[in-house]
Write a protein that holds these residues in place. Structure first.
Motif, short mmCIF file in Angstrom:
data_model
loop_
_atom_site.label_atom_id
_atom_site.label_comp_id
_atom_site.label_asym_id
_atom_site.label_seq_id
_atom_site.Cartn_x
_atom_site.Cartn_y
_atom_site.Cartn_z
N ILE A 135 61.94 95.63 9.66
CA ILE A 135 62.50 94.93 10.82
C ILE A 135 61.45 94.89 11.93
O ILE A 135 60.76 95.88 12.18
CB ILE A 135 63.76 95.64 11.36
CG1 ILE A 135 64.88 95.64 10.31
CG2 ILE A 135 64.26 94.98 12.64
CD1 ILE A 135 66.14 96.40 10.75
N PHE A 136 61.35 93.74 12.58
CA PHE A 136 60.51 93.60 13.77
C PHE A 136 61.40 93.23 14.94
O PHE A 136 62.16 92.27 14.88
CB PHE A 136 59.45 92.51 13.55
CG PHE A 136 58.59 92.24 14.76
CD1 PHE A 136 58.14 93.27 15.58
CD2 PHE A 136 58.23 90.94 15.08
CE1 PHE A 136 57.35 93.02 16.69
CE2 PHE A 136 57.44 90.67 16.20
CZ PHE A 136 56.99 91.72 17.01
N LEU A 140 60.38 100.03 10.84
CA LEU A 140 60.75 99.35 12.07
C LEU A 140 59.53 99.24 12.97
O LEU A 140 58.88 100.24 13.27
CB LEU A 140 61.86 100.13 12.81
CG LEU A 140 62.27 99.60 14.19
CD1 LEU A 140 62.88 98.20 14.09
CD2 LEU A 140 63.24 100.56 14.87
N LEU A 141 59.22 98.02 13.37
CA LEU A 141 58.15 97.77 14.33
C LEU A 141 58.78 97.16 15.57
O LEU A 141 59.49 96.16 15.48
CB LEU A 141 57.10 96.83 13.76
CG LEU A 141 55.97 96.43 14.72
CD1 LEU A 141 55.16 97.64 15.17
CD2 LEU A 141 55.06 95.38 14.08
N CYS A 142 58.52 97.77 16.72
CA CYS A 142 59.03 97.26 18.00
C CYS A 142 57.84 97.02 18.92
O CYS A 142 56.78 97.64 18.77
CB CYS A 142 59.96 98.27 18.66
SG CYS A 142 61.32 98.83 17.63
N CYS A 143 58.03 96.14 19.88
CA CYS A 143 56.99 95.96 20.88
C CYS A 143 57.60 95.50 22.19
O CYS A 143 58.73 94.99 22.23
CB CYS A 143 55.91 94.97 20.41
SG CYS A 143 56.40 93.24 20.45
N ASP A 144 56.84 95.72 23.25
CA ASP A 144 57.23 95.21 24.57
C ASP A 144 55.96 94.97 25.36
O ASP A 144 54.92 95.58 25.09
CB ASP A 144 58.14 96.20 25.30
CG ASP A 144 58.98 95.51 26.36
OD1 ASP A 144 60.14 95.15 26.07
OD2 ASP A 144 58.47 95.30 27.49
N SER A 202 50.60 91.41 12.48
CA SER A 202 50.43 91.00 11.08
C SER A 202 51.54 91.65 10.25
O SER A 202 52.25 92.53 10.72
CB SER A 202 49.06 91.42 10.57
OG SER A 202 48.91 92.82 10.67
N GLY A 203 51.66 91.22 9.02
CA GLY A 203 52.65 91.81 8.13
C GLY A 203 53.86 90.91 7.94
O GLY A 203 54.01 89.88 8.61
N GLU A 259 56.93 79.60 15.22
CA GLU A 259 55.96 79.39 14.14
C GLU A 259 55.49 80.72 13.56
O GLU A 259 55.39 80.88 12.34
CB GLU A 259 54.76 78.61 14.68
CG GLU A 259 55.05 77.16 15.01
CD GLU A 259 53.88 76.50 15.73
OE1 GLU A 259 52.80 77.15 15.86
OE2 GLU A 259 54.03 75.35 16.18
N ARG A 260 55.20 81.67 14.43
CA ARG A 260 54.73 82.97 13.96
C ARG A 260 55.84 83.74 13.23
O ARG A 260 55.59 84.43 12.24
CB ARG A 260 54.19 83.78 15.14
CG ARG A 260 52.83 83.28 15.62
CD ARG A 260 52.49 83.75 17.01
NE ARG A 260 51.12 83.41 17.41
CZ ARG A 260 50.72 82.19 17.76
NH1 ARG A 260 51.58 81.17 17.75
NH2 ARG A 260 49.47 81.96 18.11
N ALA A 261 57.06 83.60 13.73
CA ALA A 261 58.18 84.25 13.06
C ALA A 261 58.37 83.70 11.65
O ALA A 261 58.53 84.46 10.68
CB ALA A 261 59.46 84.09 13.87
#
Length: 199
Positions: A46-47, A67-71, A103-104, A128-130
């Motif tokens: 999950i991103f 799980l990858l999260c970002c802010d 990436s990934g 597009e990236r999603a």
């Protein structure tokens, strides 16, 4: 123009929970409905971009292997990392999207209360990236507050309309009410009952 990072830095400088994710019943109920809309009990990866202080991340973590999260706000990243300390399979990075998309491949991408901060051009790039990073059976969930937000370049209706147009995937589940829109698109349009051989 998309909302700039200093806006979010200022929010977190004043409050470690600027949207009252922990206190407000509205937010707790919306998180429960977000999780209930997911059609799979568990996801490989999950991103969650725009994770803020990690309250939804904490609920997503038990539902996945990675799980990858970002802010974009450094304080939010620190808070989310603390919230997710009990989950070694979870990572939180500081990134500005869409240009710093990771990436990934991801089986689920969760866009919760994020996309109306982006202008139409940046949202187009994010979509597009999603699409490029979703697995062959990947899903994308979007949830957004409907009332106008001062300073945001888009509304929830505009965001979900563009997602529907550009994703090109079946809308698998949907819940709309006065306060928010919640939609789940999936490359595999099979219903939950059908997957379990009930139809």
């Amino acid at each position: 123009m998309s909302v700039a990072t200093p806006y979010f830095d200022q929010l977190f400088a004043e409050n470690d929970d600027p949207w009252a994710f922990r206190q407000r019943w509205y937010e707790r109920r919306k998180r429960a409905m977000t999780l209930a809309l997911l059609t799979r009990p568990r996801y490989a990866s999950i991103f969650e971009p725009g994770c803020a202080n990690g309250e939804l991340s904490f609920e997503l973590a038990p539902r996945c292997d990675r799980l990858l999260c970002c802010d974009t706000a450094s304080a939010a990243v620190s808070l989310a990392r603390t919230r997710l300390l009990g989950f070694p399979h979870a990572q939180v990075h500081q990134r500005r999207l869409p240009e710093q998309w990771p990436s990934g491949q991801f089986e689920l991408i969760v866009l919760s209360e994020l996309c109306y901060y982006l202008d139409a051009e940046d949202l187009g790039h994010l979509i597009e990236r999603a699409l490029a990073s979703l697995t062959a059976d990947g899903q994308l969930l979007a949830c957004h507050w409907r009332p106008l937000i001062e300073g945001c370049p888009q509304t929830a209706e505009q965001v979900h309309a563009l997602l529907g147009q550009r994703l090109g995937m079946p809308l698998l589940a949907s819940h709309h009410e006065h306060d928010f829109l919640l939609d789940l698109w999936s490359r595999d349009g099979t219903s939950v009952a059908s997957l379990e051989g009930l139809r």
